[in-house]
Scaffold this active site. Structure first.
Site, PDB file in Angstrom:
ATOM      1  N   HIS A 123      35.940  44.055  33.138  1.00 35.17           N
ATOM      2  CA  HIS A 123      37.391  44.247  33.096  1.00 35.17           C
ATOM      3  C   HIS A 123      37.720  44.927  31.754  1.00 35.17           C
ATOM      4  O   HIS A 123      37.023  44.702  30.769  1.00 35.17           O
ATOM      5  CB  HIS A 123      38.031  42.853  33.169  1.00 35.17           C
ATOM      6  CG  HIS A 123      39.513  42.830  33.325  1.00 35.17           C
ATOM      7  ND1 HIS A 123      40.372  43.035  32.270  1.00 35.17           N
ATOM      8  CD2 HIS A 123      40.296  42.589  34.409  1.00 35.17           C
ATOM      9  CE1 HIS A 123      41.624  42.920  32.697  1.00 35.17           C
ATOM     10  NE2 HIS A 123      41.607  42.656  33.990  1.00 35.17           N
ATOM     11  N   ASP A 200      33.021  36.297  29.784  1.00 34.72           N
ATOM     12  CA  ASP A 200      34.384  36.399  30.297  1.00 34.72           C
ATOM     13  C   ASP A 200      34.426  35.590  31.588  1.00 34.72           C
ATOM     14  O   ASP A 200      33.945  36.024  32.633  1.00 34.72           O
ATOM     15  CB  ASP A 200      34.708  37.880  30.547  1.00 34.72           C
ATOM     16  CG  ASP A 200      36.032  38.066  31.286  1.00 34.72           C
ATOM     17  OD1 ASP A 200      36.628  37.074  31.714  1.00 34.72           O
ATOM     18  OD2 ASP A 200      36.440  39.232  31.437  1.00 34.72           O
ATOM     19  N   GLN A 203      37.220  34.851  36.079  1.00 37.27           N
ATOM     20  CA  GLN A 203      37.120  34.726  37.542  1.00 37.27           C
ATOM     21  C   GLN A 203      36.183  33.599  37.970  1.00 37.27           C
ATOM     22  O   GLN A 203      35.913  33.448  39.165  1.00 37.27           O
ATOM     23  CB  GLN A 203      36.650  36.045  38.155  1.00 37.27           C
ATOM     24  CG  GLN A 203      37.653  37.165  38.011  1.00 37.27           C
ATOM     25  CD  GLN A 203      39.035  36.820  38.556  1.00 37.27           C
ATOM     26  OE1 GLN A 203      39.185  35.943  39.401  1.00 37.27           O
ATOM     27  NE2 GLN A 203      40.041  37.493  38.055  1.00 37.27           N
ATOM     28  N   LYS A 226      45.009  31.684  36.443  1.00 37.42           N
ATOM     29  CA  LYS A 226      44.118  31.987  37.565  1.00 37.42           C
ATOM     30  C   LYS A 226      43.522  30.710  38.156  1.00 37.42           C
ATOM     31  O   LYS A 226      42.758  30.768  39.117  1.00 37.42           O
ATOM     32  CB  LYS A 226      42.991  32.911  37.097  1.00 37.42           C
ATOM     33  CG  LYS A 226      43.484  34.299  36.690  1.00 37.42           C
ATOM     34  CD  LYS A 226      42.333  35.183  36.323  1.00 37.42           C
ATOM     35  CE  LYS A 226      42.727  36.421  35.568  1.00 37.42           C
ATOM     36  NZ  LYS A 226      43.358  37.461  36.388  1.00 37.42           N
ATOM     37  N   CYS A 364      41.872  47.167  36.708  1.00 37.57           N
ATOM     38  CA  CYS A 364      41.511  47.124  35.276  1.00 37.57           C
ATOM     39  C   CYS A 364      40.006  47.231  35.075  1.00 37.57           C
ATOM     40  O   CYS A 364      39.437  46.565  34.210  1.00 37.57           O
ATOM     41  CB  CYS A 364      42.030  45.856  34.600  1.00 37.57           C
ATOM     42  SG  CYS A 364      43.804  45.713  34.616  1.00 37.57           S
TER      43      CYS A 364
HETATM   44  N1  PMP Z   1      38.593  39.391  32.745  1.00 35.14           N
HETATM   45  C1  PMP Z   1      38.566  39.374  34.075  1.00 35.14           C
HETATM   46  C2  PMP Z   1      37.235  39.421  34.785  1.00 35.14           C
HETATM   47  C3  PMP Z   1      39.753  39.302  34.803  1.00 35.14           C
HETATM   48  O1  PMP Z   1      39.732  39.297  36.139  1.00 35.14           O
HETATM   49  C4  PMP Z   1      40.982  39.238  34.106  1.00 35.14           C
HETATM   50  C5  PMP Z   1      42.302  39.173  34.840  1.00 35.14           C
HETATM   51  N2  PMP Z   1      42.468  40.137  35.845  1.00 35.14           N
HETATM   52  C6  PMP Z   1      40.952  39.251  32.711  1.00 35.14           C
HETATM   53  C7  PMP Z   1      39.751  39.322  32.066  1.00 35.14           C
HETATM   54  C8  PMP Z   1      42.197  39.192  31.906  1.00 35.14           C
HETATM   55  O2  PMP Z   1      42.821  37.959  32.056  1.00 35.14           O
HETATM   56  P1  PMP Z   1      44.291  37.716  31.477  1.00 35.14           P
HETATM   57  O3  PMP Z   1      45.127  38.853  31.980  1.00 35.14           O
HETATM   58  O4  PMP Z   1      44.678  36.401  32.044  1.00 35.14           O
HETATM   59  O5  PMP Z   1      44.176  37.711  29.989  1.00 35.14           O
END
Ligand code: PMP
Length: 406
Positions: A123, A200, A203, A226, A364
């Site tokens: 991401h 990270d 998910q 999430k 993203c």
């Molecule tokens: N890493 C991953 C793998 C994600 O899916 C996301 C959220 N789409 C994020 C980071 C970022 O998370 P947040 O927007 O809650 O900071």
């Protein structure tokens, strides 16, 4: 799975019973954010109506109660990921801020020529914070490739290490492909080179049991929103020995020992990294989200979601032209797809008109889209409250859209 009473769970989520375009909502955007149960909203209401006071150092009762609620949440989060100590649980705004914290703070140790290993499926939140360091120091990203199923190439990973490797930063679960990466194995490889690893976990935490001690990761980042909790709260777990030597990320109240115009000392962990008033109301409510998940059990949730994944995948593949991106053997309940050459946005928009919430676009993860040779996908992602009947509605809707766009 007689014991998994999905309809009982659904009753806790008022949003699931709303209508969109006069149709019953089918919410399949859980990867972006999950819906929130009454129990969590009740906690928010309780704090606002009874204990709203700024936390720490308050002498009055409300402040002490609010502080106790916040710190009880820290202890609950600690247990949730099996961190050794609450000193190693830092509250942030989310995964993104947690990764930025590590990049900005641990990144002060990086030297020109240092390398950070990331994977091709990261991401942007796990790419850009490392690139921002390039304003100060000449660090380079090295990228772990994957095969066409979306499985990381571990031989290539092993070959990326050299004397300049300073950090590995990798997703536990891909938000596009659903791939569950073998992070334990990857961490042990990095440690054999003396390199720390940030995972990270955005998910992963809502879909499987996570044990940071067993993984032996150095940092683990995730977001409350999430995992059925409130927005605005995230967590950075970090190993004490690393957090202790890292400089503060932001300056301000809460994070200091003593301040004078000549010299300031910093607070102990975890407060050294929590400058300013934290989002104490939502942090307290985050505990309610974990309290909600715990009795259901992560193994039961994972089993339920896998059933939905397998059923939906096999039925979608009956549709002519269906292309599913991400077919790793170890995969979470995320389905990224395209129908022939139909644009992802058109598919998503038509599904919305049928009451179905999916996400479209690059999610993203533009470098991953480049690797796949596409601009974006339609992504359906499942949560603990989705049902087989909803999968049927979704599959029928995709079939209808496929005919409309053919
Ligand atoms: N890493 C991953 C793998 C994600 O899916 C996301 C959220 N789409 C994020 C980071 C970022 O998370 P947040 O927007 O809650 O900071």
């Amino acid at each position: 799975m007689e014991s998994y009473d999905v309809n009982r769970l659904r009753a806790d989520f008022p949003a699931l019973s709303r209508k969109v375009y006069n149709r019953q909502l089918v919410y399949l955007d859980n990867t972006a954010t999950s819906q929130t149960p009454r129990q969590v909203v009740k906690s928010i209401e309780h704090s606002y109506y009874n204990t709203k006071a700024n936390v720490h150092r308050g002498v009055h009762t409300l402040s002490q109660e609010m502080t106790a609620l916040q710190e009880a949440a820290r202890e609950r989060v600690r247990g949730w990921v099996n961190a050794p100590s609450t000193d190693e649980v830092i509250f942030t705004r989310g995964t993104t801020e947690a990764i930025n914290l590590v990049a900005a703070s641990y990144g002060t140790f990086f030297k020109d020529g240092d390398e950070i290993i990331v994977s091709v499926m990261e991401h942007h939140a796990n790419i850009v914070p490392w690139q921002l360091l390039q304003n100060r120091v000449n660090v380079k990203l090295r990228v772990i490739p994957m095969d066409d199923r979306g499985v990381l190439d571990l031989d290539a990973y092993r070959n990326l290490f050299n004397s300049h490797t300073a950090m590995v930063a990798v997703a536990h679960v891909s938000n596009v492909l659903g791939t569950v990466n073998p992070v334990a194995e990857m961490i042990s490889e990095a440690h054999s080179h003396g390199v720390p690893v940030l995972v990270d976990g955005a998910q992963a935490v809502a879909h499987q049991r996570v044990d940071v001690k067993a993984l032996d990761c150095d940092f683990y980042a995730f977001s409350s929103h999430k995992m059925y909790g409130p927005s605005g709260v995230g967590v950075l777990y970090g190993k004490r020995e690393l957090l202790e030597k890292m400089p503060p990320y932001q300056g301000g109240g809460e994070m200091i020992g003593n301040v004078s115009f000549e010299h300031t000392t910093f607070a102990e962990l975890p407060f050294k990294f929590e400058a300013g008033t934290p989002d104490f109301i939502d942090i307290a409510a985050f505990k309610s989200a974990i309290d909600y998940l715990q009795p259901i059990g992560m193994d039961a949730i994972a089993a339920h979601e896998h059933e939905l994944l397998e059923y939906t995948t096999s039925r979608l593949l009956e549709i002519p032209g269906m292309r599913i991106f991400g077919t790793a053997p170890d995969k979470d309940a995320i389905i990224s797809f395209l129908i022939g050459d139909a644009h992802h946005y058109d598919t998503g928009m038509l599904l919305d008109k049928l009451g179905i919430a999916v996400r479209t676009g690059h999610h993203c993860a533009e470098p991953l889209m480049h690797r796949l040779g596409i601009e974006g996908t339609v992504r359906a992602s499942f949560g603990l409250y989705n049902t087989i009947e909803e999968c049927d509605t979704f599959i029928a809707a995709v079939k209808r859209v496929a005919m409309m766009l053919a």
